[in-house]
Scaffold this motif. Structure first.
Motif: not given
Length: 797
Positions: A648-651, A664-671, A707-713, A718-719
């Motif tokens: 998940l990226f923020t522009f 990029k803040s959140w990311n997960v591995p393969e599969n 799911f909810t991805f809440t934001t940081r300042t 967040e995860n």
């Protein structure tokens, strides 16, 4: 889907009351004394008119009053609560220590107070109308903003305070019937009296509305002696006083500029309250003008009492049905704007049941919000927490801008003096001048309404439907107060061959800045040319025919490579359109179509771009919101890699509406997460002033989770937290389209899910958010039977 459990509600505190069956005063009958003794005489009528009246004489003044009015002798019953919600003629000075309930707001009716000019307390002597000796009383009582007029009948030495309900006809008849007889003693209104105790010090004391601590309010301003007793013995340092208004039902014999300055000198802090129009008295077509008129009257009353610019003037809005929601918010917005224009700070008192509407008043850019919010929630907690205020987060009226009425209708005794009061906790900063309201797009833009097509403060959902014969239509699902949706209303249609359904991409935003959302459509013509259209909304939430602005030559843009999202990316108060373009060779770019005052679009600005084999457009899901809370919207991009990795990226946006390189803040591995199984949307779900991202994920077995991805300042994420899930085979992700908005108007975003079944059934669900930004089971509102709406023929806006 399972039926949600019923919502438990509590009886909310009300500040109005029913008229008591009898007044605690003496009703007079019979002529028992002469005028010289200042006791009223009822004289027999020679002939009863069409409307039965009784003639009452008091100190040489005769008045014909309706026979069903009460007549109360205040000299014999000085503790009587003089109130204007029952048709009554009061004779004599209202007592300094009346036995009143705590409540002070209700619907006024016709009433009259007649008292000697000598000793009369008048809040604003300049507003009293003089009737010189020998002149008749006026034929008509004016319809003043507060429905109250005072007249000095100098031939009889009497002050008449005339109050009326929605019409002044009856009280005008009573006043013009006045005849001054030979027993009358002429007199004039004396100059305002300074208080005996500490008069010089009191005259110089300026009342303050800035205070942190406990306060009380009462129906009528207490006597000076009671206030002095309570100042030394009670826990209270603030007092609420009703300075005027058409729904103030208690007389205020103590409330003068001298009383205010005297209490200020003793250390009391003030809560000036204007009992303004209530919901049923606000006209849907004139709410704004009524709000401004109330503000003008409130400021005039405050000035007469010695309140300087920069003090807070609260208007009292009792609980109301959702039917009146729009007109109430328009009224409060206009009141706030006008009070601020006049140099004072606006405040609003409201009930906990309507705190969601107050959240919308704060968040919706079409409204001017009050500087201070006062909520009645009788939970016995002396604080101004989010829970006590019924607010979704700390970004709503932060920084000492809250008052909480935590208990009501209680009787207390301090220093031997007893009073019926409401209890409050105040946390309001002092200010020498009103704080200018920030531009609406600069504050809390993440919770601004972006899809409110009818301007009622709740977001709606638009849907483009493509029929099998090639015709298309645009529908609006208007949101209800519970966050569900009414049956859709069709506004715009085109016959077969005019607009091709598959050639349209839709997004929603307020492109002209008028407070109502519109639709933007990117259209792909058969020759390869592309254009941007704007469907402007009307007050009913429907849409006018589209206006084309930007267009490009054939072969220049291929809309199948484009993902759209709307937001105010440059912070100018109008939404724009962001277009993510993924080229066939793995190049990618982010464009901004900036809107103008007409809601139309200019040629796009390209800001971010990457070379070949870098970002593949088909792997991207887009959403927009103010993720860092700086007042400009940003873009979030979910990227699903071919091997099941995801990120998940923020522009983040710049002042020119363009975008910086993504973070990029959140990311997960393969599969782990497969991008094709994700539906993405964004809103401020937890009410903290920053937008979050919601992702609906569909598993292979027909299980779906939210799911909810809440934001940081800093605008990163967040995860994700999973809140709602449904059993396998219950929801198939390919049948779902989602959109976000504040559908119930409580200041937090929700998720709308359109579900199209394989047999042509369809339904619209609402996933309502809680204070943590998570979701419970959805509410199903609109649904249709088989072969009615086909989901693959629908595009949401």
């Amino acid at each position: 889907m399972p039926t949600p459990p019923p919502v438990r509600t509590r009886r909310a505190p009300r500040r109005g009351w029913a008229v008591a069956s009898a007044l605690t005063a003496l009703a007079l009958s019979g002529a028992t004394a002469t005028a010289a003794h200042a006791v009223p005489r009822q004289l027999p009528e020679a002939a009863a008119p069409a409307t039965a009246t009784t003639t009452v004489e008091y100190r040489g003044l005769r008045l014909d009053v309706p026979a069903d009015w009460r007549v109360v002798d205040l000299e014999k019953a000085p503790a009587t609560c003089v109130r204007f919600d029952a048709a009554t003629l009061y004779l004599g000075h209202p007592g300094a220590e009346q036995d009143c309930p705590a409540e002070a707001v209700g619907e006024r009716t016709d009433a009259l107070v007649v008292e000697p000019l000598a000793g009369a307390a008048v809040a604003d002597p300049a507003s009293v109308l003089r009737v010189p000796a020998g002149k008749p009383l006026p034929q008509r009582i004016s319809d003043a903003a507060d429905r109250e007029v005072s007249l000095a009948v100098e031939g009889a030495g009497l002050l008449l305070t005339a109050v009326h309900g929605t019409s002044a006809d009856t009280v005008s008849r009573v006043v013009r019937s006045g005849r001054v007889g030979p027993a009358a003693v002429p007199g004039t209104l004396p100059a305002p009296r300074a208080e005996a105790a500490g008069a010089a010090r009191a005259a110089a004391a300026e009342p303050s509305t800035g205070y942190t601590g406990k306060a009380f309010d009462a129906c009528t301003a207490p006597s000076a002696s009671l206030m002095q007793s309570w100042r030394s013995a009670s826990p209270y340092g603030g007092v609420g006083i009703y300075i005027g208004g058409p729904t103030r039902v208690c007389a205020q014999p103590n409330l003068t500029a001298g009383w205010v300055s005297g209490r200020a000198a003793e250390g009391w802090h003030m809560i000036p309250i204007y009992a303004g129009l209530q919901a049923t008295g606000i006209s849907s077509g004139e709410a704004a003008s009524q709000g401004r008129a109330s503000a003008d009257d409130a400021v005039a009353k405050a000035k007469a009492l010695g309140f300087a610019a920069g003090t807070v003037l609260y208007t009292d809005m009792e609980d109301y049905s959702s039917t009146y929601r729009t007109r109430v918010l328009d009224y409060l917005s206009a009141y706030s704007a006008r009070v601020r224009e006049l140099g004072y700070r606006p405040g609003v008192y409201a009930n906990i049941q309507n705190s969601g509407d107050m959240g919308a008043l704060h968040s919706n850019s079409r409204y001017s919000k009050p500087d201070v919010l006062w909520i009645a929630n009788w939970n016995h907690k002396a604080d101004v927490s989010n829970a006590s205020m019924g607010l979704p987060g700390s970004t709503y009226w932060p920084g000492q801008r809250r008052v909480h009425q935590y208990e009501g209708e209680v009787t207390e005794t301090w220093g031997g003096a007893t009073l019926n009061i409401d209890r409050n906790y105040v946390d309001v900063a002092s200010a020498a001048a009103p704080q200018p309201e920030p531009e609406p797009w600069r504050e809390d833009a993440s919770s601004r309404v972006n899809a409110d097509f009818d301007g009622d403060g709740r977001d709606d959902v638009a849907a483009l439907y493509g029929y099998g014969d090639g015709s298309v239509a645009l529908f609006t699902f208007l949101a209800r107060p519970d966050g569900g949706f009414d049956a859709p209303v069709k506004s715009w249609t085109r016959p077969p061959g005019n607009w091709t359904f598959k050639s349209v991409k839709l997004t929603a935003g307020d492109y002209d800045g008028n407070g109502r959302a519109d639709l933007a459509a990117m259209y792909d013509y058969a020759d390869g040319s592309v254009a941007m259209f704007t469907f402007k909304s009307g007050a009913d939430g429907g849409f006018a025919s589209p206006v084309k602005s930007w267009t490009t030559a054939p072969g220049n843009w291929w809309p199948e490579n484009v993902k759209l999202a709307s937001g105010d990316f440059d912070g100018n108060g109008k939404d724009d359109v962001a277009a993510f373009y993924g080229y066939s060779d793995g190049r990618a770019a982010l464009y901004t179509f900036k809107s103008d005052a007409n809601g139309e679009f200019s040629a796009p600005l390209r800001s971010w771009n990457v070379p070949e084999n870098y970002w593949w457009g088909e792997n991207v899901k887009l959403a927009s919101g103010d993720f860092d809370g700086n007042g400009r919207d940003d873009v979030a991009a979910f990227y699903g890699y071919s091997d099941g990795r995801a990120a998940l990226f923020t522009f983040k946006s710049g002042a020119d509406g363009g975008f910086a390189s993504p973070v990029k803040s959140w990311n997960v591995p393969e599969n782990y997460w497969w991008g094709e199984n994700v539906k993405l949307t964004a809103a401020d779900y937890d009410g903290d002033g920053r937008s979050d991202v919601a992702a609906m994920y569909g598993y292979e077995d027909g299980e779906v989770s939210l799911f909810t991805f809440t934001t940081r300042t800093d605008g990163t994420f967040e995860n994700p937290v999973k809140s709602w899930t449904t059993a396998p085979g219950n929801w198939w992700i390919e049948n779902v389209q989602i959109a976000s908005g504040d559908f119930d108007g409580n200041g937090r975003g929700d998720v709308a899910a359109f579900y199209g079944y394989s047999d042509g059934r369809a339904a619209l669900y609402t996933f309502k958010s809680d204070a943590a930004g998570t979701f419970g089971s959805p509410l199903r509102s609109w649904n249709v039977p088989e072969d009615y709406w086909w989901g693959d023929h629908v595009k949401l806006g």
